[in-house]
Design a protein around this motif. Structure first.
Motif, PDB file in Angstrom:
ATOM      1  N   ASN A 429      65.028  -0.757 -45.190  1.00  0.00           N
ATOM      2  CA  ASN A 429      64.173   0.419 -45.378  1.00  0.00           C
ATOM      3  C   ASN A 429      63.312   0.350 -46.640  1.00  0.00           C
ATOM      4  O   ASN A 429      62.620   1.297 -46.977  1.00  0.00           O
ATOM      5  CB  ASN A 429      65.009   1.708 -45.385  1.00  0.00           C
ATOM      6  N   LYS A 430      63.360  -0.804 -47.336  1.00  0.00           N
ATOM      7  CA  LYS A 430      62.518  -0.984 -48.520  1.00  0.00           C
ATOM      8  C   LYS A 430      62.091  -2.436 -48.615  1.00  0.00           C
ATOM      9  O   LYS A 430      62.868  -3.345 -48.270  1.00  0.00           O
ATOM     10  CB  LYS A 430      63.265  -0.598 -49.796  1.00  0.00           C
ATOM     11  N   ALA A 431      60.857  -2.662 -49.056  1.00  0.00           N
ATOM     12  CA  ALA A 431      60.355  -4.027 -49.239  1.00  0.00           C
ATOM     13  C   ALA A 431      59.843  -4.194 -50.654  1.00  0.00           C
ATOM     14  O   ALA A 431      59.019  -3.401 -51.127  1.00  0.00           O
ATOM     15  CB  ALA A 431      59.245  -4.326 -48.238  1.00  0.00           C
ATOM     16  N   PRO A 448      57.187  -0.683 -51.113  1.00  0.00           N
ATOM     17  CA  PRO A 448      56.956   0.337 -50.091  1.00  0.00           C
ATOM     18  C   PRO A 448      58.166   0.555 -49.197  1.00  0.00           C
ATOM     19  O   PRO A 448      59.037  -0.307 -49.046  1.00  0.00           O
ATOM     20  CB  PRO A 448      55.780  -0.231 -49.292  1.00  0.00           C
ATOM     21  N   THR A 449      58.187   1.735 -48.576  1.00  0.00           N
ATOM     22  CA  THR A 449      59.230   2.071 -47.612  1.00  0.00           C
ATOM     23  C   THR A 449      58.943   1.391 -46.280  1.00  0.00           C
ATOM     24  O   THR A 449      57.797   1.316 -45.836  1.00  0.00           O
ATOM     25  CB  THR A 449      59.291   3.590 -47.414  1.00  0.00           C
ATOM     26  N   ILE A 450      59.988   0.904 -45.646  1.00  0.00           N
ATOM     27  CA  ILE A 450      59.892   0.341 -44.302  1.00  0.00           C
ATOM     28  C   ILE A 450      60.243   1.438 -43.311  1.00  0.00           C
ATOM     29  O   ILE A 450      61.302   2.054 -43.402  1.00  0.00           O
ATOM     30  CB  ILE A 450      60.852  -0.849 -44.125  1.00  0.00           C
ATOM     31  N   SER A 451      59.371   1.683 -42.365  1.00  0.00           N
ATOM     32  CA  SER A 451      59.608   2.699 -41.339  1.00  0.00           C
ATOM     33  C   SER A 451      59.451   2.063 -39.971  1.00  0.00           C
ATOM     34  O   SER A 451      58.377   1.552 -39.649  1.00  0.00           O
ATOM     35  CB  SER A 451      58.622   3.859 -41.498  1.00  0.00           C
ATOM     36  N   GLY A 452      60.516   2.085 -39.195  1.00  0.00           N
ATOM     37  CA  GLY A 452      60.449   1.472 -37.878  1.00  0.00           C
ATOM     38  C   GLY A 452      60.171  -0.010 -37.930  1.00  0.00           C
ATOM     39  O   GLY A 452      59.524  -0.560 -37.027  1.00  0.00           O
ATOM     40  N   GLY A 453      60.640  -0.686 -38.975  1.00  0.00           N
ATOM     41  CA  GLY A 453      60.425  -2.116 -39.123  1.00  0.00           C
ATOM     42  C   GLY A 453      59.071  -2.492 -39.670  1.00  0.00           C
ATOM     43  O   GLY A 453      58.717  -3.678 -39.686  1.00  0.00           O
ATOM     44  N   VAL A 454      58.291  -1.505 -40.155  1.00  0.00           N
ATOM     45  CA  VAL A 454      56.901  -1.745 -40.547  1.00  0.00           C
ATOM     46  C   VAL A 454      56.655  -1.268 -41.976  1.00  0.00           C
ATOM     47  O   VAL A 454      57.131  -0.202 -42.377  1.00  0.00           O
ATOM     48  CB  VAL A 454      55.928  -1.008 -39.594  1.00  0.00           C
ATOM     49  N   ILE A 455      55.902  -2.071 -42.736  1.00  0.00           N
ATOM     50  CA  ILE A 455      55.284  -1.573 -43.966  1.00  0.00           C
ATOM     51  C   ILE A 455      53.776  -1.599 -43.733  1.00  0.00           C
ATOM     52  O   ILE A 455      53.235  -2.542 -43.159  1.00  0.00           O
ATOM     53  CB  ILE A 455      55.663  -2.385 -45.218  1.00  0.00           C
TER      54      ILE A 455
END
Length: 622
Positions: A429-431, A448-455
């Motif tokens: 949930n974080k990159a 950035p936060t990872i949401s649904g596998g996406v940044i």
């Protein structure tokens, strides 16, 4: 369903709270699972996508160690860099003409072995040349080949090397390369080749390496492996550096000789490229995989650069592109840099005087420290044609998934313009995004936060190297729509799936409605008739580790209710809920997620008008 119509119904409840989260329950039949079947997501527009398909397993990162008597050099090479294996150079000075060991020179090698061993590192031995008397020109360079009458003492030498190391109480090498770059070393430096190689005849090499294997086995050194032929490239033209040709060409036809195939444990080559295209490289890779051989890239540095006087960052970004190709296209298991500090800036990770770390050092360090042995490599693709991500000599990206299920992505922007893209296919949930440019070395540019596998929308500066490392923040809920607040009251519950029971008739028994423990809505299980239903959420891209699941629940009626964390490759954690008419928080602690995925499930089997309200579900890493 109105809560007041079922006020505090709790007749006949006979449920138990299980102290062990992994105990099996026999309250009702459950679907046998072999996969959690996560929903597949299409690549996003304007995005870099990490593949879900695993390639090779990473088995070692390394470098040819040097200057180990200096404490700064030792720390930088053996600790800070993140290597897992060391390459130790041997030359003619350790070898006597009769195949015995020259003790004084070999003691220097043993000192290096002792040092790397004190840091817990295995090592490989690589020979540049035996004693000059074993070569047909009796000289350090100039087309020197192994004399036929010296094959016996040459093969004895490797047995004697192991005996000498063992006599000093030191660990034996993981592997030996009996000759570095045989076609190039035969003519241009203190090296050696094998008779016939200039005419595509490698029979002497086959004969010699089989003999070394036999003598090591007979002496009790079967644990010492042999790698080869350690040519200067995988397949790079007719004159030198053709590891593919050395083993019989396409398909490694030489490996039809079972003794030879068993003698060579791993196929080794260097990643230098002097022309010839990619087809031969692909053939070398495919033959290694066909015969089940690990791929060892035992030496690379930026000696091919068009400008040896360029800034050191130029060497770094060019070398990172070759690293990406070696991982994504060639699919190497082992990857070793040429020299730690001895040589020109095109060849080293640090200068050899003050041991100042060069830009390539910081890039490899960031990758190697975050990609441990046991990680797997994955391809990346992009909607931006500025990235070279298809099979090529130099490529601009590769990804890794660690045993902990973290994602590490390496992206090179070799263009002269900034590129901005999202990245999908990530875990956690974080990159943390680290970037090198001509003015900075692996500086953290954002988290950035990872949401649904996406940044979303990562900026890649012109001529930059980015290393993205994902993680899961401790104490942060990783469930989606965990409070059931998304949308208005509905039969379709966002981010959650419904199982309609054994008979498949109870899909209408779960929905959201107004009310709850907090917020505006909560999850409800209820039906006027007897029913069986489950509401679940499948999570993929989960960082492995220990988690805690909590949920607030109230209910009534005659029923059996389970809260569970179901896993592939691990034990399910299940709790039976003794529902009551007041909101109560229930917990499953110490959930061990080991496969990067988990399914949170609320299963309910109830009599007519049995009801359950569920809210504020939390799954968090400890």
């Amino acid at each position: 369903m109105k809560e007041s119509s079922l006020f505090f119904l709790a007749i006949g409840l006979t449920c138990l709270i299980f102290e062990s989260c992994s105990n099996e329950l026999n309250l009702a039949p459950k679907i046998e699972q072999t996969s959690l079947n996560p929903r597949q997501k299409a690549p996003l527009a304007n995005s870099i996508s990490v593949s879900s398909s695993n390639m090779q397993t990473i088995k070692g990162w390394g470098v040819k160690v040097d200057m180990l008597s200096n404490s700064t050099a030792r720390q930088a090479q053996l600790v800070d860099l993140g290597i897992t294996i060391s390459r130790i150079y041997m030359d003619h000075s350790q070898c006597n003409a009769n195949g015995t060991v020259a003790a004084s020179a070999m003691d220097g090698i043993c000192s290096q072995i002792s040092t790397v061993n004190s840091y817990g590192l295995p090592y490989i031995l690589c020979s540049w040349s035996p004693n000059y008397a074993m070569k047909d020109n009796n000289a350090p360079s100039g087309a020197g080949m192994l004399r036929t009458d010296k094959e016996g003492v040459f093969t004895d030498y490797w047995k004697n090397v192991c005996s000498y190391i063992q006599s000093k109480g030191l660990p034996l090498p993981l592997a030996i390369s009996i000759q570095n770059e045989p076609t190039l070393g035969a003519s241009t430096y203190d090296g050696m080749g094998f008779l016939g190689q200039n005419n595509w005849d490698y029979s002497q090499y086959y004969r010699v390496i089989k003999s070394v294997r036999s003598k090591l086995d007979a002496a009790g050194y079967s644990g010492v492996k042999l790698i080869g032929p350690e040519e200067g490239s995988y397949c790079s033209g007719n004159n030198w550096g053709n590891a593919l040709a050395y083993l019989g060409g396409q398909g490694f036809l030489a490996f039809n000789d079972v003794t030879l195939r068993n003698a060579i444990w791993g196929c080794s080559a260097h990643s230098y490229y002097w022309g010839g295209g990619t087809s031969g490289i692909a053939s070398w890779r495919d033959a290694c995989e066909t015969w089940g051989k690990d791929k060892w890239m035992t030496e690379f540095s930026d000696v091919e650069t068009s400008n040896p006087n360029a800034p050191t960052y130029t060497f770094a970004i060019e070398s990172t592109r070759r690293f990406c190709s070696d991982m994504a296209f060639v699919r190497n298991n082992y990857w070793l840099w040429w020299s730690a500090s001895q040589g020109p800036y095109t060849e080293v990770l640090m200068d050899g005087t003050y041991f100042t770390k060069l830009p390539i050092y910081y890039i490899l360090q960031k990758i190697w420290k975050n990609v441990p042995v046991g990680s797997v490599a994955r391809r990346v693709t992009s909607t931006n044609s500025g990235f070279v991500l298809s099979d090529a000599i130099n490529m601009d990206g590769v990804a890794f998934v660690t045993p902990e299920n973290k994602t590490v992505v390496v992206i090179v922007n070799f263009t002269n313009s900034v590129i901005t893209q999202s990245i999908d296919g990530l875990s956690g949930n974080k990159a943390d995004i680290y970037q090198s440019t001509s003015t900075q070395n692996m500086v953290l540019s954002g988290s950035p936060t990872i949401s649904g596998g996406v940044i979303s929308m990562v900026s890649f500066p012109a001529k930059s190297v980015s290393v993205i490392v994902t993680s899961t923040t401790v104490g942060v809920n990783i469930l989606n729509n965990s409070g059931f607040e998304t949308g208005s009251p509905s039969q379709t519950i966002s981010n959650w799936d419904t199982w309609a029971g054994t008979n498949g008739t109870d899909a209408d028994a779960d929905y959201t409605e107004a009310g709850g423990h907090s917020g505006s809505y909560n999850l409800v299980h209820w039906k006027a008739n007897a029913y069986e239903v489950s509401t679940s959420q499948t999570l993929t891209g989960v960082i492995n580790g220990t988690y805690k699941l909590t949920a607030w629940i109230q209910g009534g009626g005659i029923q059996s209710l389970q809260m569970a964390a179901e896993m592939i490759g691990g034990s399910n954690a299940t709790l039976t809920i003794p529902v009551s008419g007041t909101w109560t928080q229930y917990t499953i602690d110490n959930i061990n997620i080991t496969s990067g995925q988990c399914k949170i499930d609320f299963w309910d089997k109830a009599s007519a008008n049995g009801w359950v309200h569920i809210d504020d579900v939390v799954l968090q890493k400890k």
